[in-house]
Design a protein around this motif. Structure first.
Motif, PDB file in Angstrom:
ATOM      1  N   MET A   1     -15.375 -29.110  -5.940  1.00 18.28           N
ATOM      2  CA  MET A   1     -14.644 -27.972  -6.471  1.00 18.28           C
ATOM      3  C   MET A   1     -13.232 -27.918  -5.898  1.00 18.28           C
ATOM      4  SD  MET A   1     -14.961 -25.475  -8.469  1.00 18.28           S
ATOM      5  CE  MET A   1     -14.608 -23.825  -8.843  1.00 18.28           C
ATOM      6  N   ARG A   2     -13.090 -28.237  -4.641  1.00 20.47           N
ATOM      7  CA  ARG A   2     -11.782 -28.177  -3.998  1.00 20.47           C
ATOM      8  C   ARG A   2     -10.758 -29.114  -4.639  1.00 20.47           C
ATOM      9  NH1 ARG A   2     -10.963 -28.656   2.483  1.00 20.47           N
ATOM     10  NH2 ARG A   2      -8.928 -27.664   2.572  1.00 20.47           N
ATOM     11  N   PRO A   3     -11.135 -30.374  -4.929  1.00 12.43           N
ATOM     12  CA  PRO A   3     -10.157 -31.258  -5.580  1.00 12.43           C
ATOM     13  C   PRO A   3      -9.715 -30.748  -6.958  1.00 12.43           C
ATOM     14  CG  PRO A   3     -11.992 -32.545  -4.735  1.00 12.43           C
ATOM     15  CD  PRO A   3     -12.354 -31.101  -4.582  1.00 12.43           C
ATOM     16  N   VAL A   4     -10.622 -30.100  -7.675  1.00 14.18           N
ATOM     17  CA  VAL A   4     -10.288 -29.577  -8.999  1.00 14.18           C
ATOM     18  C   VAL A   4      -9.257 -28.459  -8.868  1.00 14.18           C
ATOM     19  CG1 VAL A   4     -11.192 -28.382 -11.016  1.00 14.18           C
ATOM     20  CG2 VAL A   4     -12.507 -30.231  -9.978  1.00 14.18           C
ATOM     21  N   LEU A   5      -9.492 -27.529  -7.942  1.00 17.41           N
ATOM     22  CA  LEU A   5      -8.545 -26.428  -7.736  1.00 17.41           C
ATOM     23  C   LEU A   5      -7.205 -26.943  -7.238  1.00 17.41           C
ATOM     24  CD1 LEU A   5     -10.793 -23.644  -6.194  1.00 17.41           C
ATOM     25  CD2 LEU A   5      -9.751 -23.687  -8.449  1.00 17.41           C
ATOM     26  N   THR A   6      -7.232 -27.911  -6.337  1.00 21.59           N
ATOM     27  CA  THR A   6      -5.987 -28.490  -5.828  1.00 21.59           C
ATOM     28  C   THR A   6      -5.186 -29.126  -6.953  1.00 21.59           C
ATOM     29  OG1 THR A   6      -7.046 -28.934  -3.705  1.00 21.59           O
ATOM     30  CG2 THR A   6      -5.020 -30.130  -4.172  1.00 21.59           C
ATOM     31  N   ARG A   7      -5.856 -29.847  -7.818  1.00 22.75           N
ATOM     32  CA  ARG A   7      -5.187 -30.491  -8.963  1.00 22.75           C
ATOM     33  C   ARG A   7      -4.595 -29.438  -9.895  1.00 22.75           C
ATOM     34  NH1 ARG A   7      -2.438 -34.398 -11.156  1.00 22.75           N
ATOM     35  NH2 ARG A   7      -3.111 -35.048 -13.207  1.00 22.75           N
ATOM     36  N   MET A   8      -5.350 -28.362 -10.157  1.00 24.83           N
ATOM     37  CA  MET A   8      -4.860 -27.304 -11.036  1.00 24.83           C
ATOM     38  C   MET A   8      -3.642 -26.616 -10.438  1.00 24.83           C
ATOM     39  SD  MET A   8      -8.494 -25.736 -12.375  1.00 24.83           S
ATOM     40  CE  MET A   8      -7.836 -24.122 -12.498  1.00 24.83           C
ATOM     41  N   ILE A   9      -3.671 -26.377  -9.140  1.00 27.78           N
ATOM     42  CA  ILE A   9      -2.534 -25.732  -8.470  1.00 27.78           C
ATOM     43  C   ILE A   9      -1.314 -26.635  -8.527  1.00 27.78           C
ATOM     44  CG2 ILE A   9      -1.662 -24.983  -6.229  1.00 27.78           C
ATOM     45  CD1 ILE A   9      -4.543 -23.939  -5.685  1.00 27.78           C
ATOM     46  N   ASN A  10      -1.488 -27.898  -8.240  1.00 25.84           N
ATOM     47  CA  ASN A  10      -0.362 -28.839  -8.275  1.00 25.84           C
ATOM     48  C   ASN A  10       0.225 -28.953  -9.680  1.00 25.84           C
ATOM     49  OD1 ASN A  10      -0.501 -29.365  -5.538  1.00 25.84           O
ATOM     50  ND2 ASN A  10      -1.835 -31.128  -5.791  1.00 25.84           N
ATOM     51  N   LEU A  11      -0.617 -29.006 -10.690  1.00 24.83           N
ATOM     52  CA  LEU A  11      -0.124 -29.082 -12.069  1.00 24.83           C
ATOM     53  C   LEU A  11       0.616 -27.799 -12.454  1.00 24.83           C
ATOM     54  CD1 LEU A  11      -3.072 -30.843 -13.946  1.00 24.83           C
ATOM     55  CD2 LEU A  11      -0.789 -31.761 -13.498  1.00 24.83           C
ATOM     56  N   SER A  12       0.108 -26.658 -12.007  1.00 25.16           N
ATOM     57  CA  SER A  12       0.775 -25.403 -12.358  1.00 25.16           C
ATOM     58  C   SER A  12       2.150 -25.321 -11.700  1.00 25.16           C
ATOM     59  CB  SER A  12      -0.080 -24.209 -11.954  1.00 25.16           C
ATOM     60  OG  SER A  12      -0.090 -24.037 -10.550  1.00 25.16           O
ATOM     61  N   LEU A  13       2.300 -25.869 -10.508  1.00 22.36           N
ATOM     62  CA  LEU A  13       3.603 -25.875  -9.844  1.00 22.36           C
ATOM     63  C   LEU A  13       4.584 -26.816 -10.534  1.00 22.36           C
ATOM     64  CD1 LEU A  13       2.454 -25.751  -6.122  1.00 22.36           C
ATOM     65  CD2 LEU A  13       3.428 -23.897  -7.488  1.00 22.36           C
ATOM     66  N   GLU A  14       4.054 -27.761 -11.307  1.00 19.26           N
ATOM     67  CA  GLU A  14       4.898 -28.651 -12.104  1.00 19.26           C
ATOM     68  C   GLU A  14       5.180 -28.054 -13.484  1.00 19.26           C
ATOM     69  OE1 GLU A  14       2.954 -32.445 -12.292  1.00 19.26           O
ATOM     70  OE2 GLU A  14       2.793 -32.585 -10.114  1.00 19.26           O
ATOM     71  N   GLY A  15       4.633 -26.871 -13.752  1.00 19.13           N
ATOM     72  CA  GLY A  15       4.877 -26.204 -15.024  1.00 19.13           C
ATOM     73  C   GLY A  15       3.819 -26.451 -16.079  1.00 19.13           C
ATOM     74  N   ILE A  16       2.712 -27.072 -15.688  1.00 15.50           N
ATOM     75  CA  ILE A  16       1.637 -27.357 -16.634  1.00 15.50           C
ATOM     76  C   ILE A  16       0.488 -26.396 -16.348  1.00 15.50           C
ATOM     77  CG2 ILE A  16      -0.023 -29.080 -17.425  1.00 15.50           C
ATOM     78  CD1 ILE A  16       2.013 -31.199 -16.369  1.00 15.50           C
ATOM     79  N   MET A  17       0.220 -25.508 -17.329  1.00 21.38           N
ATOM     80  CA  MET A  17      -0.855 -24.539 -17.160  1.00 21.38           C
ATOM     81  C   MET A  17      -1.530 -24.316 -18.504  1.00 21.38           C
ATOM     82  SD  MET A  17      -0.725 -20.680 -15.645  1.00 21.38           S
ATOM     83  CE  MET A  17      -0.169 -21.199 -14.055  1.00 21.38           C
TER      84      MET A  17
END
Length: 71
Positions: A1-17
């Protein structure tokens, strides 16, 4: 679960949500004392985001504060 949340957070900081994270439920709360509920201006809108959206918001805020304090 942690890698999934980390990936989502990193993508959102790049403007992908995902669009589903941008949707909020709006409720109107009475901001004046009871009895004044006939006027629309006596209500304030409150948006409720999904839990994951709130996590992303907190992560972005923490990274921004860390950056500002470091620089």
């Amino acid at each position: 679960m942690r890698p999934v949340l980390t990936r989502m957070i990193n993508l959102s900081l790049e403007g992908i949500m995902p669009d589903s994270f941008k949707v909020a439920t709006i409720t109107h709360l009475l901001k004046k004392k009871p009895g004044s509920d006939l006027k629309l201006s006596n209500y304030t809108p409150v948006s409720n985001l999904q839990f994951v959206s709130k996590l992303l918001e907190c992560a972005a805020a923490n990274q921004l504060v860390d950056y500002i304090e470091a620089n």
